[in-house]
Design a protein around this motif. Structure first.
Motif, short mmCIF file in Angstrom:
data_model
loop_
_atom_site.label_atom_id
_atom_site.label_comp_id
_atom_site.label_asym_id
_atom_site.label_seq_id
_atom_site.Cartn_x
_atom_site.Cartn_y
_atom_site.Cartn_z
N TYR A 94 12.76 102.34 18.73
CA TYR A 94 11.28 102.14 19.27
C TYR A 94 11.65 100.78 20.08
CZ TYR A 94 9.10 104.93 15.65
OH TYR A 94 8.86 105.92 15.04
N CYS A 95 11.25 100.78 21.21
CA CYS A 95 11.01 99.71 22.21
C CYS A 95 9.80 98.97 21.90
CB CYS A 95 11.03 100.15 23.62
SG CYS A 95 10.90 98.77 24.81
N THR A 96 10.03 97.63 22.00
CA THR A 96 8.89 96.69 21.60
C THR A 96 8.91 95.37 22.51
OG1 THR A 96 7.60 95.46 20.06
CG2 THR A 96 9.89 95.50 19.87
N ALA A 97 7.69 95.01 22.93
CA ALA A 97 7.44 93.94 23.93
C ALA A 97 6.38 93.14 23.64
CB ALA A 97 7.68 94.55 25.41
N ASP A 98 6.39 91.95 23.88
CA ASP A 98 5.08 91.06 23.86
C ASP A 98 5.25 90.64 25.31
OD1 ASP A 98 4.21 88.08 23.70
OD2 ASP A 98 3.60 89.18 22.02
N VAL A 99 3.75 90.90 25.80
CA VAL A 99 3.55 91.10 27.36
C VAL A 99 2.25 90.20 27.44
CG1 VAL A 99 3.33 92.45 29.28
CG2 VAL A 99 4.60 93.15 27.42
N GLY A 110 -0.35 87.02 25.42
CA GLY A 110 0.68 87.71 25.04
C GLY A 110 -0.10 89.05 23.83
N SER A 111 0.41 89.98 23.91
CA SER A 111 -0.11 91.13 23.14
C SER A 111 1.10 92.05 22.71
CB SER A 111 -1.31 92.07 23.46
OG SER A 111 -2.40 91.57 23.73
N HIS A 112 1.21 92.68 21.65
CA HIS A 112 2.47 93.45 21.15
C HIS A 112 2.23 94.82 21.64
CE1 HIS A 112 6.01 92.63 19.30
NE2 HIS A 112 6.16 93.71 18.84
N TYR A 113 3.24 95.24 22.04
CA TYR A 113 3.00 96.74 22.49
C TYR A 113 4.54 97.71 21.79
CZ TYR A 113 -0.26 95.27 25.77
OH TYR A 113 -1.28 94.51 26.27
#
Length: 124
Positions: A94-99, A110-113
């Motif tokens: 899984y790719c994850t990012a805080d954007v 910043g929210s986590h996706y």
């Protein structure tokens, strides 16, 4: 607001290589952190490799020296080069990012996706 789309998973023989890609799109102002987790059958989701908000990289001990995370900031894309794949590496990655996003006049620092995941299978 933000979509993460992974690609590059598949079946590979033990000792082989795969390269995963994850592209982020949407109302992106900046990407604070981005990387990869994996979840094997019956296991909890675990960190594989990550670019942190401080700009450093973290790797799980089990992949250190075999996997390399890289990124193309212009494309909002992160890659995971996986070499010397082992029978214990199969999982959904899984790719994850805080954007940080801005939509109209609404700013989110910043929210986590998460992406939908891509399957990696290693045959012995």
């Amino acid at each position: 607001q933000v979509q993460l789309v992974e690609s590059g998973g598949g079946l590979v023989q033990a000792g082989g290589s795969l390269r995963l890609s994850c592209a982020a799109s949407g109302s992106i102002l900046s990407i604070n952190a981005m990387g990869w987790y994996r979840q094997g059958p019956g296991n909890q989701r675990e960190l594989v490799a990550m670019f942190t908000s401080g700009g450093s990289t973290n790797y799980a001990d089990s992949v250190e020296g075999r996997f390399t995370i890289s990124r193309d900031n212009a494309k909002n894309t992160v890659y995971l080069q996986m070499n010397s794949l082992k029978p214990e590496d199969p999982a959904v990655y899984y790719c994850t990012a805080d954007v940080a996003t801005v939509v109209g006049d609404v700013f989110d620092r910043g929210s986590h996706y998460w992406g939908q995941g891509t399957q990696v299978t290693v045959s012995s």
